[in-house]
Each structure stands twice: as structure tokens, then as C-alpha cells.
Design an enzyme around this catalytic site. Structure first.
Site: not given
Ligand SMILES: Cn1ncc2cc([C@H](O)c3cccc(CNC(=O)c4cc(-c5ccc(F)cc5)cc(O)c4O)c3)ccc21
Ligand SMILES: [Mg+2]
Length: 214
Positions: A141, A144, A169-170, A199
Site C-alpha cells: 500500500d 504504486k 491495494d489500489n 476508500e
Molecule cells: C518506499 N516506501 N517504503 C515505505 C513507504 C511508505 C510510503 C507512505 O506510506 C506513502 C506516502 C504517500 C503515498 C503512499 C501511497 N499511497 C497512495 O498514493 C494512495 C493514493 C490514493 C489516492 C487515490 C485517489 C486519489 F485521487 C488520491 C489518492 C489512495 C490510496 O489508497 C493510496 O494508498 C504511501 C511511501 C513510500 C514508501
Molecule cells: Mg492504498
């Protein structure tokens, strides 16, 4: 100074959820995201699919990539058997700080290890640092465009065994096209799509469950 959305989400948990009651923490976050501010938790609809996969797999070791505020971490951990553990990777220290407090409110600190740093650096260290042999379940999650490289990294590091489950997810919104193509066409995986919604919205999204065949 202005609070952040994760801080406001945490306050909603502390105000509306019962300490030590993980399901009330999940409910409080879903209510906050439906009534006040959208946030990128897996949410209640996809969360039910997550619950059914976790209950079916009954994992002893779980890896979560992308903790954010700890919603899915708490949701998964609340279903784990007594000695089971979940390691969750979060590179953003502000998110990790909030997640630790949400997890503490749920009373699940003993089952959850929040590790700060990027998945690409930590996955190769899992065995030596945490004594992990293989993961029974991986919940993807995070970014992406990291789903595919991190899946290959998990394979190369010998962290998947015959029957390990990847749940992503997604896969529709925002979408993970290269990952989907890989797990759906590779002879090393048996994949299944669970259609749902993004969600707290009516937009299509879904979870992809992939069994590693070894
Ligand atoms: C390398 N590494 N290692 C650990 C680790 C942890 C993170 C952060 O937890 C993190 C920060 C920002 C974004 C995310 C990804 N999640 C998303 O981008 C997402 C978007 C949407 C959505 C959908 C529609 C929209 F209009 C806007 C956003 C719906 C969703 O459920 C999502 O999960 C995860 C990042 C890289 C990491
Ligand atoms: Mg997600």
C-alpha cells in the site's frame, strides 16, 4: 501552527475510540474520513476484503509496505493469532509518529513493529535485522511504482515461500499497471482481483490477491 490531516485523524481516534479496542479505532477513522476529511486508508469496504484474506491466511508473519496512519496495520493486527507479528515499513517520519500513536491507542504495540525507512533499503535487511524467515502475507500500500520492484526484491531475498500471499491495494486507482501485468502473467503467481471502490468514494478500485507458487 496549523495541524496536519494525520494529526487531525489521530485526534479523532483519541476523542472517539476506546483505548485498547482496535475495532473502535478502525470505526473512528472511517467515520472521520467519511464525515470530515478523506484520507488514503484502505477504508471500510476494501477493509472487509482485507479482513477476509487475513482470516483465511491466518498469518504468523506479516509485512506491510506503507503504514501511513496505521489504519490497515491495526485492522490486520486485530485479526492475528497471539504470537503473530506484523512489520510495517514507513519512510515518512511524520506518518510513522502518528501511526505509532494510533497503534498504541488500539493497544496493539506488542504485535506491530513500525520500521522507519524506505522499503528498498529495509527488505534486504529483514532476515538479519528481524530474524524473519519468510512472510506469510504481504500487504502492499506504498508508492504504486514500488509494488513491482519490491515484489521482485522480496523474491530475490528469499522472503517469499510457496503459498505466501501478496495483497495489493489500489490496483485500479491510482493503479499499478506494471505490477498487475507481472503477477497476472508470471507462472510464479496465481492472481485474483477483488473488485471494490476507492476508500470513501464511488470510484472503482480493488485489491489483487496473488499466491506465490515458489
Ligand atoms: C518506499 N516506501 N517504503 C515505505 C513507504 C511508505 C510510503 C507512505 O506510506 C506513502 C506516502 C504517500 C503515498 C503512499 C501511497 N499511497 C497512495 O498514493 C494512495 C493514493 C490514493 C489516492 C487515490 C485517489 C486519489 F485521487 C488520491 C489518492 C489512495 C490510496 O489508497 C493510496 O494508498 C504511501 C511511501 C513510500 C514508501
Ligand atoms: Mg492504498
Amino acid at each position: 501552527t496549523q495541524s496536519t490531516r494525520p494529526q487531525r485523524l489521530l485526534h479523532a481516534v483519541q476523542k472517539n475510540a476506546t483505548r485498547g479496542d482496535p475495532r473502535s479505532v478502525v470505526k473512528a477513522i472511517d467515520n472521520f474520513c467519511r464525515q470530515k476529511e478523506w484520507a488514503m486508508n484502505v477504508g471500510d469496504e476494501k477493509g472487509c476484503i482485507l479482513d477476509s484474506v487475513v482470516s483465511e491466511v491466518n498469518p504468523v508473519t506479516v509485512l506491510e509496505l506503507g503504514t501511513y496512519c496505521g489504519y490497515s496495520t491495526v485492522r490486520i493486527a486485530s485479526l492475528l493469532p497471539p504470537r503473530a507479528k506484523i512489520i510495517t515499513l514507513e519512510f515518512n517520519p511524520d506518518y510513522a509518529k502518528i501511526a505509532r500513536q494510533v497503534i498504541a491507542w488500539a493497544g496493539l504495540e506488542d504485535k506491530i513493529q513500525v520500521v522507519e525507512g524506505p522499503s528498498g533499503e529495509w527488505i534486504p535487511k529483514m532476515k538479519e535485522q528481524f530474524g524473519v524467515k519468510t512472510f506469510d502475507l504481504v500487504f502492499l500500500d506504498h508508492w504504486k511504482d514500488r509494488y513491482l520492484p519490491d515484489t521482485k526484491l522480496l523474491e530475490d531475498c528469499g522472503l517469499l515461500r510457496k503459498g505466501s500471499i501478496l495483497l495489493a491495494d489500489n490496483v485500479i486507482c491510482p493503479g499499478t499497471p506494471d505490477y498487475l501485468e507481472y503477477v497476472r502473467n508470471s507462472p510464479r503467481y496465481k492472481s485474483q482481483y477483488f473488485k471494490s471502490h476507492l476508500e470513501y468514494t464511488k470510484a472503482e478500485d480493488g485489491l489483487e490477491k496473488s499466491v506465490f507458487l515458489g
